[in-house]
Design a protein around this motif. Structure first.
Motif, PDB file in Angstrom:
ATOM      1  N   ASP A 119      31.327 -52.341 -32.133  1.00 26.36           N
ATOM      2  CA  ASP A 119      30.313 -51.649 -31.340  1.00 26.36           C
ATOM      3  C   ASP A 119      30.208 -50.184 -31.725  1.00 26.36           C
ATOM      4  O   ASP A 119      29.119 -49.610 -31.757  1.00 26.36           O
ATOM      5  N   GLN A 128      28.389 -50.058 -35.117  1.00 26.27           N
ATOM      6  CA  GLN A 128      26.967 -50.358 -34.934  1.00 26.27           C
ATOM      7  C   GLN A 128      26.251 -49.189 -34.248  1.00 26.27           C
ATOM      8  O   GLN A 128      25.123 -48.853 -34.596  1.00 26.27           O
ATOM      9  N   ARG A 162      25.620 -46.602 -36.885  1.00 31.50           N
ATOM     10  CA  ARG A 162      24.503 -46.986 -37.764  1.00 31.50           C
ATOM     11  C   ARG A 162      23.157 -46.793 -37.068  1.00 31.50           C
ATOM     12  O   ARG A 162      22.200 -46.319 -37.673  1.00 31.50           O
ATOM     13  N   ASP A 163      23.088 -47.177 -35.801  1.00 31.43           N
ATOM     14  CA  ASP A 163      21.849 -46.985 -35.041  1.00 31.43           C
ATOM     15  C   ASP A 163      21.507 -45.498 -34.924  1.00 31.43           C
ATOM     16  O   ASP A 163      20.334 -45.109 -35.043  1.00 31.43           O
TER      17      ASP A 163
END
Length: 127
Positions: free
Chosen positions: A28, A31, A34-35
């Motif tokens: 998480d 991610q 990256r977001d």
């Protein structure tokens, strides 16, 4: 009364030492990173963001110049009135009062000119 002091001290100690512990999955976290980078790249490539920032910077510079000009004019009026009201003594100390005033005015308008030049150069270099 002593009981109230103890209660208040306990509340303060508990509120200061209260710590939240959050546990995250490493996937998480990656991610989310990256977001975040994707959103930043999309926002940086948008021309609307650049024009909004440029408009905001220009309006802030204009507002700062307007406020500085108003302060400079009001200060000049106060110095002029005080030098006229004090007679010979006021005129003798006029040079002492005018030196920081003139330096402040020069710094204000020079800083605004440099600011405007830097903003213009940066806008032209980004296009």
């Amino acid at each position: 009364m002593k009981f109230m002091k103890i209660i208040i001290m306990l509340i303060i100690i508990l509120s200061v030492t209260y710590v939240n512990v959050f546990a995250f999955n490493i996937g998480d976290v990656i991610q989310g990173a990256r977001d975040f980078l994707t959103d930043a790249n999309n926002a940086a490539s948008s021309a609307d963001v650049d024009t909004k920032i440029s408009g905001t910077i220009k309006s802030l510079a204009s507002a700062g110049l307007a406020i500085g000009t108003i302060v400079a004019v009001c200060s000049g009026i106060v110095i002029a009135i005080s030098s006229m009201a004090n007679g010979a003594y006021g005129k003798a100390h006029l040079k002492e009062a005018l030196t920081p005033y003139i330096i402040a005015c020069v710094v204000l308008f020079a800083a605004w000119g440099i600011w405007a030049a830097v903003v213009e150069i940066m806008e032209n270099s980004l296009q």
